[in-house]
Write a protein that holds these residues in place. Structure first.
Motif, PDB file in Angstrom:
ATOM      1  N   MET A   1       0.844  -1.186   0.000  1.00 45.26           N
ATOM      2  CA  MET A   1       0.000   0.000   0.000  1.00 45.26           C
ATOM      3  C   MET A   1       0.886   1.244   0.000  1.00 45.26           C
ATOM      4  N   GLU A   2       0.597   2.141  -0.902  1.00 50.85           N
ATOM      5  CA  GLU A   2       1.372   3.369  -1.035  1.00 50.85           C
ATOM      6  C   GLU A   2       0.982   4.365   0.055  1.00 50.85           C
ATOM      7  N   ARG A   3       2.001   4.978   0.672  1.00 51.48           N
ATOM      8  CA  ARG A   3       1.769   5.988   1.705  1.00 51.48           C
ATOM      9  C   ARG A   3       2.060   7.363   1.112  1.00 51.48           C
ATOM     10  N   ILE A   4       1.314   8.333   1.560  1.00 51.36           N
ATOM     11  CA  ILE A   4       1.498   9.707   1.097  1.00 51.36           C
ATOM     12  C   ILE A   4       2.467  10.398   2.044  1.00 51.36           C
ATOM     13  N   PRO A   5       3.540  11.001   1.484  1.00 50.39           N
ATOM     14  CA  PRO A   5       4.535  11.653   2.346  1.00 50.39           C
ATOM     15  C   PRO A   5       3.967  12.870   3.075  1.00 50.39           C
ATOM     16  N   ILE A   6       4.446  13.066   4.289  1.00 55.43           N
ATOM     17  CA  ILE A   6       4.074  14.217   5.108  1.00 55.43           C
ATOM     18  C   ILE A   6       5.368  14.963   5.420  1.00 55.43           C
ATOM     19  N   HIS A  12       4.336  23.672  10.691  1.00 55.92           N
ATOM     20  CA  HIS A  12       3.249  23.108   9.892  1.00 55.92           C
ATOM     21  C   HIS A  12       3.670  21.804   9.226  1.00 55.92           C
ATOM     22  N   LEU A  13       2.670  21.021   8.851  1.00 57.32           N
ATOM     23  CA  LEU A  13       2.883  19.811   8.069  1.00 57.32           C
ATOM     24  C   LEU A  13       2.268  20.029   6.691  1.00 57.32           C
ATOM     25  N   LEU A  14       2.963  19.576   5.668  1.00 55.36           N
ATOM     26  CA  LEU A  14       2.495  19.729   4.290  1.00 55.36           C
ATOM     27  C   LEU A  14       2.293  18.352   3.682  1.00 55.36           C
ATOM     28  N   VAL A  15       1.108  18.148   3.133  1.00 57.77           N
ATOM     29  CA  VAL A  15       0.771  16.904   2.451  1.00 57.77           C
ATOM     30  C   VAL A  15       0.372  17.272   1.028  1.00 57.77           C
ATOM     31  N   ILE A  17      -0.943  15.519  -2.221  1.00 57.67           N
ATOM     32  CA  ILE A  17      -1.477  14.254  -2.729  1.00 57.67           C
ATOM     33  C   ILE A  17      -1.262  14.224  -4.237  1.00 57.67           C
ATOM     34  N   GLN A  18      -0.372  13.341  -4.670  1.00 54.81           N
ATOM     35  CA  GLN A  18       0.020  13.250  -6.081  1.00 54.81           C
ATOM     36  C   GLN A  18      -0.574  12.028  -6.777  1.00 54.81           C
ATOM     37  N   ILE A  19      -1.344  11.231  -6.050  1.00 52.32           N
ATOM     38  CA  ILE A  19      -1.914  10.001  -6.614  1.00 52.32           C
ATOM     39  C   ILE A  19      -3.422  10.030  -6.424  1.00 52.32           C
ATOM     40  N   ASP A  20      -4.130   9.255  -7.229  1.00 53.09           N
ATOM     41  CA  ASP A  20      -5.555   9.081  -6.991  1.00 53.09           C
ATOM     42  C   ASP A  20      -5.695   8.217  -5.748  1.00 53.09           C
ATOM     43  N   MET A  21      -6.308   8.779  -4.732  1.00 53.55           N
ATOM     44  CA  MET A  21      -6.374   8.082  -3.450  1.00 53.55           C
ATOM     45  C   MET A  21      -7.452   7.016  -3.444  1.00 53.55           C
ATOM     46  N   GLN A  22      -7.053   5.850  -3.026  1.00 58.83           N
ATOM     47  CA  GLN A  22      -7.990   4.766  -2.746  1.00 58.83           C
ATOM     48  C   GLN A  22      -8.414   4.909  -1.286  1.00 58.83           C
ATOM     49  N   THR A  25      -5.687   4.121   1.254  1.00 58.70           N
ATOM     50  CA  THR A  25      -4.636   5.147   1.287  1.00 58.70           C
ATOM     51  C   THR A  25      -5.105   6.329   2.128  1.00 58.70           C
ATOM     52  N   ALA A  26      -6.366   6.701   1.985  1.00 60.72           N
ATOM     53  CA  ALA A  26      -6.927   7.808   2.768  1.00 60.72           C
ATOM     54  C   ALA A  26      -6.936   7.482   4.259  1.00 60.72           C
ATOM     55  N   LEU A  27      -7.274   6.247   4.596  1.00 64.05           N
ATOM     56  CA  LEU A  27      -7.272   5.845   6.007  1.00 64.05           C
ATOM     57  C   LEU A  27      -5.860   5.871   6.585  1.00 64.05           C
ATOM     58  N   LEU A  28      -4.879   5.414   5.798  1.00 67.79           N
ATOM     59  CA  LEU A  28      -3.485   5.472   6.247  1.00 67.79           C
ATOM     60  C   LEU A  28      -3.030   6.909   6.427  1.00 67.79           C
ATOM     61  N   LEU A  29      -3.433   7.789   5.514  1.00 66.89           N
ATOM     62  CA  LEU A  29      -3.067   9.196   5.628  1.00 66.89           C
ATOM     63  C   LEU A  29      -3.647   9.789   6.906  1.00 66.89           C
ATOM     64  N   GLN A  30      -4.887   9.460   7.206  1.00 64.44           N
ATOM     65  CA  GLN A  30      -5.519   9.961   8.431  1.00 64.44           C
ATOM     66  C   GLN A  30      -4.712   9.538   9.661  1.00 64.44           C
ATOM     67  N   GLU A  31      -4.345   8.277   9.719  1.00 67.46           N
ATOM     68  CA  GLU A  31      -3.565   7.777  10.854  1.00 67.46           C
ATOM     69  C   GLU A  31      -2.185   8.416  10.905  1.00 67.46           C
ATOM     70  N   ASP A  32      -1.511   8.484   9.756  1.00 58.98           N
ATOM     71  CA  ASP A  32      -0.162   9.058   9.696  1.00 58.98           C
ATOM     72  C   ASP A  32      -0.168  10.528  10.114  1.00 58.98           C
ATOM     73  N   LEU A  33      -1.166  11.281   9.656  1.00 56.74           N
ATOM     74  CA  LEU A  33      -1.241  12.701  10.016  1.00 56.74           C
ATOM     75  C   LEU A  33      -1.501  12.886  11.504  1.00 56.74           C
ATOM     76  N   ALA A  34      -2.405  12.102  12.066  1.00 56.08           N
ATOM     77  CA  ALA A  34      -2.678  12.208  13.504  1.00 56.08           C
ATOM     78  C   ALA A  34      -1.403  11.938  14.295  1.00 56.08           C
ATOM     79  N   THR A  35      -0.670  10.917  13.896  1.00 53.15           N
ATOM     80  CA  THR A  35       0.586  10.579  14.572  1.00 53.15           C
ATOM     81  C   THR A  35       1.595  11.712  14.441  1.00 53.15           C
ATOM     82  N   MET A  36       1.726  12.272  13.233  1.00 56.74           N
ATOM     83  CA  MET A  36       2.707  13.346  13.005  1.00 56.74           C
ATOM     84  C   MET A  36       2.342  14.635  13.747  1.00 56.74           C
TER      85      MET A  36
END
Length: 119
Positions: A1-6, A12-15, A17-22, A25-36
């Motif tokens: 599964m591809e992760r979106i870089p943060i 600030h954090l910058l995301v 999104i360069q890919i069509d999100m499945q 991928t969106a759920l992983l981004l949500q978790e990754d952003l909360a953690t970051m």
């Protein structure tokens, strides 16, 4: 599964999104952003969606969820780069992105984050 870089840019954090999100991928981004946000103490999250051709109802709801989670963790979220066709689709789907701050581009989004800085 591809992760979106943060990327961290000062307080600030910058995301970009360069890919069509499945859905997964969106759920992983949500978790990754909360953690970051928690790990870095970020004051703001800027999500650039200018490369997205389409945003479905699930992705729209995820943007709202990400914004809500970030706010609870003390960070403001701004979504930038929404294309006119995407905006029309969101409205047609009945998704107003309530509570999500938006800006036309990254420069304006960063200015909004700086103005909304959490103390």
């Amino acid at each position: 599964m591809e992760r979106i870089p943060i990327l961290r840019m000062g307080k600030h954090l910058l995301v970009t999104i360069q890919i069509d999100m499945q859905d997964q991928t969106a759920l992983l981004l949500q978790e990754d952003l909360a953690t970051m946000v928690e790990k870095t103490g970020a004051h703001g999250v800027l999500i650039d969606v200018s490369a997205l051709e389409m945003v479905d109802s699930f992705i729209g709801r995820m943007l709202v969820s990400i914004s809500d989670i970030s706010r609870i963790l003390g960070a403001t979220t701004v979504v930038v780069g929404i294309r006119p066709a995407v905006a029309i689709t969101l409205v047609e789907l009945g998704l107003s992105l309530g509570g999500v701050k938006t800006a036309l581009n990254v420069e304006r989004g960063m200015a909004m984050l700086d103005a909304a800085r959490v103390v």
